[in-house]
Design an enzyme around this catalytic site. Structure first.
Site, PDB file in Angstrom:
ATOM      1  N   HIS A   1     -16.831 -26.779 -39.880  1.00 50.31           N
ATOM      2  CA  HIS A   1     -16.847 -27.488 -38.510  1.00 50.31           C
ATOM      3  C   HIS A   1     -17.569 -26.493 -37.557  1.00 50.31           C
ATOM      4  O   HIS A   1     -17.032 -25.494 -37.337  1.00 50.31           O
ATOM      5  CB  HIS A   1     -15.305 -28.149 -38.291  1.00 50.31           C
TER       6      HIS A   1
ATOM      7  N   GLY B   1     -17.832 -44.559 -27.643  1.00 51.37           N
ATOM      8  CA  GLY B   1     -19.108 -43.927 -28.302  1.00 51.37           C
ATOM      9  C   GLY B   1     -19.152 -44.741 -29.674  1.00 51.37           C
ATOM     10  O   GLY B   1     -18.466 -45.782 -29.930  1.00 51.37           O
ATOM     11  N   ARG B   2     -20.005 -44.449 -30.415  1.00 49.24           N
ATOM     12  CA  ARG B   2     -20.399 -45.217 -31.684  1.00 49.24           C
ATOM     13  C   ARG B   2     -19.417 -44.725 -32.695  1.00 49.24           C
ATOM     14  O   ARG B   2     -19.365 -43.741 -33.102  1.00 49.24           O
ATOM     15  CB  ARG B   2     -21.930 -44.805 -31.984  1.00 49.24           C
TER      16      ARG B   2
ATOM     17  N   VAL C   1     -20.206 -27.517 -30.374  1.00 49.18           N
ATOM     18  CA  VAL C   1     -20.589 -26.919 -29.090  1.00 49.18           C
ATOM     19  C   VAL C   1     -20.974 -28.049 -28.094  1.00 49.18           C
ATOM     20  O   VAL C   1     -21.456 -29.025 -28.380  1.00 49.18           O
ATOM     21  CB  VAL C   1     -21.683 -25.845 -29.173  1.00 49.18           C
TER      22      VAL C   1
ATOM     23  N   HIS D   1     -18.804 -31.259 -45.993  1.00 50.96           N
ATOM     24  CA  HIS D   1     -17.728 -31.492 -47.129  1.00 50.96           C
ATOM     25  C   HIS D   1     -18.580 -30.867 -48.443  1.00 50.96           C
ATOM     26  O   HIS D   1     -19.428 -31.916 -48.915  1.00 50.96           O
ATOM     27  CB  HIS D   1     -17.127 -32.748 -47.368  1.00 50.96           C
TER      28      HIS D   1
ATOM     29  N   SER E   1     -22.111 -31.603 -32.883  1.00 46.22           N
ATOM     30  CA  SER E   1     -20.884 -31.505 -33.938  1.00 46.22           C
ATOM     31  C   SER E   1     -21.166 -31.702 -35.061  1.00 46.22           C
ATOM     32  O   SER E   1     -22.083 -32.742 -35.293  1.00 46.22           O
ATOM     33  CB  SER E   1     -19.635 -32.613 -33.301  1.00 46.22           C
TER      34      SER E   1
END
Length: 321
Positions: A113, A278-279, A116, A103, A99
């Site tokens: 963005h 997750g982190r 997959v 910016h 992912s």
């Protein structure tokens, strides 16, 4: 799309290898374009799995770029993954993906963005293996998802047409009906319901994709991932040197606020990452370094800022010109 229970196990090693190589190739291309380097952090997750997060901060062209790979496992899918799949609640799983959110510094270069991903869930074991399941155990349920979308601040028709035509070309070898379906899905998904407006000009979005079988489904995911750089870099190269001032910068920061709202309120990937433990730094690296909010602000009619709303934040068949 109906989910497939495949008699042949999916090749998680092949998916993982591709996703790691995709992260490498995208990061290398962005470093060449900007001249700056990514900071890399590898992390592990207590319940299982981990990832490799790369962030470019304060670059010449990219004010912030985050490109993350993750492969997490668990004994039970989180609520965000089973909201439309209640039959999978309580199943062990693998979730792999790349992912990114970029910016740019120049307001004339759009934010972008890509995601997959691959999910595999099954009840045969609390920890699915990367290889074939033992003989006689239930086959795992699996699916691919992902896509990419573009969020301009000052739109250009030729850039948006190029973006969508590249997306269409990525889908074309895998079925003539897919692009129109995935484009509409993207328009519908990347929509701020509380604002009643699109996040940007769209692109592709798909989920629960498995009907053609593993090899063909995997090929579609690779096609989408491989199309990202040809879709985005020409736009960056064309717009990165455009002159801008405080007005354009202020509008960019205001519109970035919409990006933050979508990612925190609506984005299923953000919800999955947080719900699965997750982190946090890696999950929220998609947020911009700076953003702004104004109370009940509206662009002046006929202004360059109003042009974004009047011409670009409206679904359109851009691939046809």
């Amino acid at each position: 799309m109906k989910r497939t229970i495949s008699l042949m196990p999916p090749d998680l090693n092949a998916v993982r290898t591709y996703l790691l190589s995709l992260q490498d190739s995208i990061c290398a291309a962005l470093e060449r374009e900007d001249g700056s380097k990514f900071q890399e952090d590898t992390w592990t997750r207590a319940e299982g799995g981990g990832g490799r997060s790369r962030v470019m901060s304060d670059g010449v062209i990219f004010e912030k770029a985050g490109v993350g790979f993750s492969h997490v496992t668990g004994a039970s899918l989180p609520a965000s993954a089973t909201a439309t799949r209640p039959e999978l609640a309580g199943n062990p799983y693998h979730a792999l993906g790349v992912s990114l959110v970029i910016h740019p510094r120049n307001p004339y270069v759009p934010t972008v963005h890509l995601n997959v991903r691959f999910f595999c869930a099954g009840s045969s074991s609390p920890h699915l293996e990367l290889g074939p399941s033992p003989l006689g155990t239930p086959a795992p349920i699996w699916w691919f998802g992902g896509g990419f979308d573009l969020t301009p601040y000052y739109g250009f028709e030729e850039d948006t047409i190029h973006w969508h035509r590249t997306a269409r070309a990525a889908c074309a070898p895998h079925g003539p009906e897919l692009f129109a379906k995935f484009k509409k899905w993207c328009d519908d998904y990347f929509f701020l319901k509380h604002r009643n407006e699109p996040r940007g000009v769209g692109g592709l979005f798909f989920d629960d994709f498995n009907a053609p079988g593993f090899e063909r489904s995997f090929a579609l995911m690779r096609s989408v991932g491989d199309a990202f750089l040809p879709a985005y870099l020409p736009i960056v190269q064309k717009r990165k040197s455009t002159d801008y001032g405080n007005r354009e910068r202020d509008f960019q920061l205001y519109r970035r606020g919409r990006y933050v709202e979508f990612n925190l309120v609506w984005d299923r990937g953000t919800h999955f990452g947080l719900q699965s433990g997750g982190r946090t730094e890696s999950i929220l690296m998609s947020l911009p370094p700076l953003a702004a909010w104004r109370y009940d602000w509206k662009p002046e009619p006929g202004s360059p800022e109003a042009r974004l709303y009047d011409l670009f934040l409206i679904p359109r068949d851009w691939a046809e010109g």
